[in-house]
Enzyme design. Structure first.
Site, PDB file in Angstrom:
ATOM      1  N   ARG A  71       0.835  -1.216   0.000  1.00 40.85           N
ATOM      2  CA  ARG A  71       0.000   0.000   0.000  1.00 40.85           C
ATOM      3  C   ARG A  71       0.865   1.260   0.000  1.00 40.85           C
ATOM      4  O   ARG A  71       0.518   2.272  -0.608  1.00 40.85           O
ATOM      5  CB  ARG A  71      -0.949  -0.021   1.187  1.00 40.85           C
ATOM      6  CG  ARG A  71      -1.864  -1.242   1.077  1.00 40.85           C
ATOM      7  CD  ARG A  71      -3.131  -1.107   1.816  1.00 40.85           C
ATOM      8  NE  ARG A  71      -3.963  -2.295   1.639  1.00 40.85           N
ATOM      9  CZ  ARG A  71      -5.006  -2.560   2.380  1.00 40.85           C
ATOM     10  NH1 ARG A  71      -5.379  -1.743   3.337  1.00 40.85           N
ATOM     11  NH2 ARG A  71      -5.713  -3.642   2.155  1.00 40.85           N
ATOM     12  N   ASP A  75     -16.797   9.066   9.620  1.00 42.79           N
ATOM     13  CA  ASP A  75     -15.681   8.169   9.322  1.00 42.79           C
ATOM     14  C   ASP A  75     -14.388   8.983   9.465  1.00 42.79           C
ATOM     15  O   ASP A  75     -14.408  10.218   9.457  1.00 42.79           O
ATOM     16  CB  ASP A  75     -15.786   7.589   7.906  1.00 42.79           C
ATOM     17  CG  ASP A  75     -14.962   6.321   7.740  1.00 42.79           C
ATOM     18  OD1 ASP A  75     -15.508   5.211   7.920  1.00 42.79           O
ATOM     19  OD2 ASP A  75     -13.754   6.422   7.456  1.00 42.79           O
TER      20      ASP A  75
HETATM   21  C1  LIG Z   1     -14.511  -2.118   7.203  1.00 44.27           C
HETATM   22  S1  LIG Z   1     -15.167  -0.480   7.195  1.00 44.27           S
HETATM   23  C2  LIG Z   1     -16.732  -0.746   7.983  1.00 44.27           C
HETATM   24  C3  LIG Z   1     -17.839   0.017   7.298  1.00 44.27           C
HETATM   25  C4  LIG Z   1     -19.239  -0.223   7.853  1.00 44.27           C
HETATM   26  N1  LIG Z   1     -19.328   0.157   9.238  1.00 44.27           N
HETATM   27  C5  LIG Z   1     -19.670  -1.655   7.676  1.00 44.27           C
HETATM   28  O1  LIG Z   1     -19.832  -2.366   8.687  1.00 44.27           O
HETATM   29  O2  LIG Z   1     -19.876  -2.089   6.538  1.00 44.27           O
HETATM   30  C6  LIG Z   1     -14.183   0.297   8.482  1.00 44.27           C
HETATM   31  C7  LIG Z   1     -14.213   1.811   8.444  1.00 44.27           C
HETATM   32  O3  LIG Z   1     -13.648   2.288   9.665  1.00 44.27           O
HETATM   33  C8  LIG Z   1     -12.965   3.493   9.400  1.00 44.27           C
HETATM   34  N2  LIG Z   1     -12.035   3.746  10.516  1.00 44.27           N
HETATM   35  C9  LIG Z   1     -10.858   3.123  10.787  1.00 44.27           C
HETATM   36  N3  LIG Z   1     -10.293   3.645  11.895  1.00 44.27           N
HETATM   37  C10 LIG Z   1     -11.143   4.610  12.331  1.00 44.27           C
HETATM   38  C11 LIG Z   1     -11.119   5.513  13.432  1.00 44.27           C
HETATM   39  N4  LIG Z   1     -10.090   5.527  14.295  1.00 44.27           N
HETATM   40  N5  LIG Z   1     -12.152   6.382  13.574  1.00 44.27           N
HETATM   41  C12 LIG Z   1     -13.183   6.376  12.688  1.00 44.27           C
HETATM   42  N6  LIG Z   1     -13.272   5.545  11.636  1.00 44.27           N
HETATM   43  C13 LIG Z   1     -12.256   4.667  11.463  1.00 44.27           C
HETATM   44  C14 LIG Z   1     -12.307   3.258   8.067  1.00 44.27           C
HETATM   45  O4  LIG Z   1     -11.984   4.478   7.410  1.00 44.27           O
HETATM   46  C15 LIG Z   1     -13.376   2.437   7.336  1.00 44.27           C
HETATM   47  O5  LIG Z   1     -14.171   3.244   6.508  1.00 44.27           O
END
Ligand SMILES: C[S@@+](CC[C@H](N)C(=O)[O-])C[C@H]1O[C@@H](n2cnc3c(N)ncnc32)[C@H](O)[C@@H]1O
Length: 256
Positions: free
Chosen positions: A34, A128
């Site tokens: 990445r 997010d």
């Molecule tokens: C796998 S996705 C989950 C999306 C959705 N909640 C679902 O269940 O389909 C994880 C998301 O968490 C966000 N994320 C990661 N670390 C984070 C943080 N410290 N605070 C807020 N969002 C975060 C990422 O940017 C990503 O969009």
């Protein structure tokens, strides 16, 4: 392009401090691939120079964090939670919802359209860490294959079909978009000053270590109204975490 152990640990620390995600040594190859993409995009050839650059440039730092995090999501994912709301929570009261870690918007739009379809009045604060994901979410345009789990009648009612350059895409209609406000919120560092009837925080804590999960759950519990419900991802449990919530179904917890 190489990452030496000192550089790996510097980058892993930056990711942990910003996103709460712990990159173990097993993630070396993932970080390398990445990072290589970011180096190509920014024109750097040496990891050392790129590390200096993200120390100076906040936008690129955010893009680097974006490149490391997992944004996978889809419409109607783990939909038993929405069904729980529809079957157990009265539609007579206004529902204030927080969708934390909403990625590109499929999760809050799925909830908004189903609840609207069942005559709920609601607002969703969808947040997010990733500006890139939030931008996509606000556009609300998705390739057809991303809506394959949306029941046909809801697809017809709440989505517009794209044409010309948007052939093969759909856009969430304004009446649903208007129910969802998107904003940036870091679960690790930001404070939430609002209170909600329902919080979705799904498929993000899975990437956190125990201390970060505890801190996140504390923030979520504090942001729930009494009687409010927290939904976590189906493969995430609050085992080992201190909290005052009562489990009401798989990965769903009510604040007493
Ligand atoms: C796998 S996705 C989950 C999306 C959705 N909640 C679902 O269940 O389909 C994880 C998301 O968490 C966000 N994320 C990661 N670390 C984070 C943080 N410290 N605070 C807020 N969002 C975060 C990422 O940017 C990503 O969009």
């Amino acid at each position: 392009m190489e990452i030496n152990p000192k550089q790996f640990s510097k980058l892993a620390d930056l990711v942990y401090e910003e996103a709460g995600i712990r990159l173990t040594d097993q993630k070396y190859e993932l970080l390398k691939s990445r990072l290589a993409k970011r180096l190509r995009k920014t024109g750097y050839t040496l990891t050392r120079d790129y590390i200096d650059f993200i120390g100076r440039d906040r936008d690129e730092f955010n893009r680097f964090i974006d490149a490391i995090t997992t944004n996978h999501t889809f419409f109607f994912r783990e939909n038993a939670h929405c069904e729980y709301i529809i079957n157990n929570i009265s539609s007579s009261d206004f529902l204030k919802i927080w969708c934390a870690a909403c990625s590109s918007g499929e999760e809050p739009y799925s909830a908004a359209l189903q609840l609207a379809d069942n005559n709920y009045r609601l607002s969703i604060n969808a947040t997010d860490l990733s500006d890139t994901m939030l931008e996509k979410a606000r556009k609300a345009i998705f390739p057809m294959e991303r809506v394959s789990h949306v029941p046909a009648h809801m697809l017809r009612r709440y989505f517009q079909k794209g044409s010309n350059r948007y052939e093969g895409h759909v856009k969430v209609k304004k009446e649903i978009r208007d129910l969802v406000q998107f904003g940036r919120f870091n679960l690790i560092t930001d404070a939430m000053n609002d209170r909600f009837d329902i919080i979705f925080c799904r498929n993000v804590m899975i990437y956190f270590d125990a201390a970060t999960r505890q801190k996140t759950v504390d923030t979520l519990v504090q942001s729930l109204k009494p009687g409010g419900i927290l939904f976590t991802g189906m493969s995430e449990s609050l085992n080992g975490i201190r909290h005052p919530l009562k489990q009401v179904m798989s990965s769903a917890y009510r604040k007493i």
